[in-house]
Design a protein around this motif. Structure first.
Motif, PDB file in Angstrom:
ATOM      1  N   ASP A   7       0.834  -1.212   0.000  1.00 47.50           N
ATOM      2  CA  ASP A   7       0.000   0.000   0.000  1.00 47.50           C
ATOM      3  C   ASP A   7       0.863   1.253   0.000  1.00 47.50           C
ATOM      4  N   TYR A   8       1.951   1.210   0.772  1.00 46.74           N
ATOM      5  CA  TYR A   8       2.826   2.372   0.855  1.00 46.74           C
ATOM      6  C   TYR A   8       3.418   2.708  -0.509  1.00 46.74           C
ATOM      7  N   SER A  45      12.628  -8.029   1.622  1.00 52.50           N
ATOM      8  CA  SER A  45      12.616  -8.372   3.040  1.00 52.50           C
ATOM      9  C   SER A  45      13.547  -7.435   3.799  1.00 52.50           C
ATOM     10  N   ALA A  46      13.313  -7.298   5.084  1.00 52.85           N
ATOM     11  CA  ALA A  46      14.038  -6.303   5.879  1.00 52.85           C
ATOM     12  C   ALA A  46      15.525  -6.591   5.960  1.00 52.85           C
ATOM     13  N   THR A  47      15.918  -7.857   5.803  1.00 54.24           N
ATOM     14  CA  THR A  47      17.331  -8.230   5.951  1.00 54.24           C
ATOM     15  C   THR A  47      18.073  -8.320   4.623  1.00 54.24           C
ATOM     16  N   GLY A  75      13.611  -0.375   0.690  1.00 52.71           N
ATOM     17  CA  GLY A  75      12.541  -1.349   0.863  1.00 52.71           C
ATOM     18  C   GLY A  75      11.958  -1.922  -0.404  1.00 52.71           C
ATOM     19  N   ALA A  76      12.214  -1.293  -1.553  1.00 55.44           N
ATOM     20  CA  ALA A  76      11.574  -1.752  -2.789  1.00 55.44           C
ATOM     21  C   ALA A  76      12.312  -1.227  -4.010  1.00 55.44           C
TER      22      ALA A  76
END
Length: 277
Positions: A7-8, A45-47, A75-76
């Protein structure tokens, strides 16, 4: 977590019509609409760090032989979508040498990109080969005269005398190249910088067809195609492929992927009589 991230980025980058393509160990991959075009959105993924280095490479390539990086942050990534067939389909229908010529052309385009973009975050080949050096040192200390021990001095010589250093793809193979309206484009680079010969190595260990890859004549023929097209010394193509095969075996050994260890070592054993150690 991914729903909130989706969504972000839909809102932040003005995207619509998300369709999940696949989920991998590095995150989720969607097709989305961006300025009326269908493109790829990777939610990481965060890592994840490998993909971040890959984004630096794509920024440097700027569309030369590779998909364009349209937007990105930690993040993307938003990427051009090469929606056509994978190059491996050519091999499957008996056009292996022609597929290698395509790969050579893609590598040539990637390496033709201007080299003035910031390289912060990329791995040098010296760092990339640490796993092999560690395995060779452990075997040497244990008194084992392994292929890792034999290959390490050659790799050190190659890295000490690198020629035509470029931002590399680092993972060129038949499933990382797809057809697009702009022609054949590579994706999923590893974020490596070093001698351009290294980008020939992985393709000679692929695709996952043992009757091809573990065939001496095929390996030498395709190595010659790459060397001739890219104006690279044939012996260095073999040496870097040998180095890569030993590196990949050492990496797979650490994670217990025994089949891939054997696969890579089979390639190295074929090449070894053709190089000077």
């Amino acid at each position: 977590m991914y729903n909130n991230k989706l969504d972000y980025y839909l809102n932040t980058w003005g995207l619509s019509n998300p369709q999940l393509l696949t989920q991998t160990v590095t995150g989720q991959i969607y097709t989305v609409t961006y300025n009326t075009e269908t493109v790829i959105l990777k939610l990481l993924s965060a890592t994840e760090t490998d993909e971040q280095r890959g984004a630096v490479s794509l920024r440097c390539f700027d569309g030369h032989g590779a998909v364009r990086l349209l937007q990105y942050d930690d993040g993307a990534h938003l990427l051009e979508y090469a929606a056509g067939d994978e190059l491996v389909t050519w091999v499957e229908r008996g056009e292996d040498e022609n597929a290698t010529r395509v790969i050579a052309q893609v590598i040539q385009q990637i390496h033709s990109a201007p080299q003035d973009s910031p390289h912060d975050g990329l791995f040098t080949l010296d760092r990339w080969f640490v796993e092999l050096f560690n395995k060779a040192a452990a075997d040497r200390q244990a008194g084992i005269e392994s292929i890792y021990v034999r290959s390490a001095p050659l790799v050190r010589r190659l890295l000490a005398d690198q020629r035509e250093i470029r931002v590399l793809h680092g993972d060129i193979h038949h499933r990382n190249i797809r057809q697009s309206p702009r022609g054949w484009l590579a994706f999923d680079p590893k974020g490596v910088i070093g001698e351009r010969t290294y980008d020939c190595a992985n393709t000679l260990c692929n695709p996952a067809m043992p009757e091809l890859v573990h065939n001496e004549n095929r390996l030498l023929t395709n190595a010659a195609i790459l060397a001739d097209t890219l104006k690279i010394d044939f012996s260095r193509v073999l040496e870097f492929t040998y180095a890569y095969a030993c590196l990949n075996a050492s990496q797979c050994l650490r994670i217990g992927a025994e089949e891939m260890v054997d696969w890579s070592l089979n390639v190295a054993v074929i090449i070894e009589p053709h190089i000077k150690l």
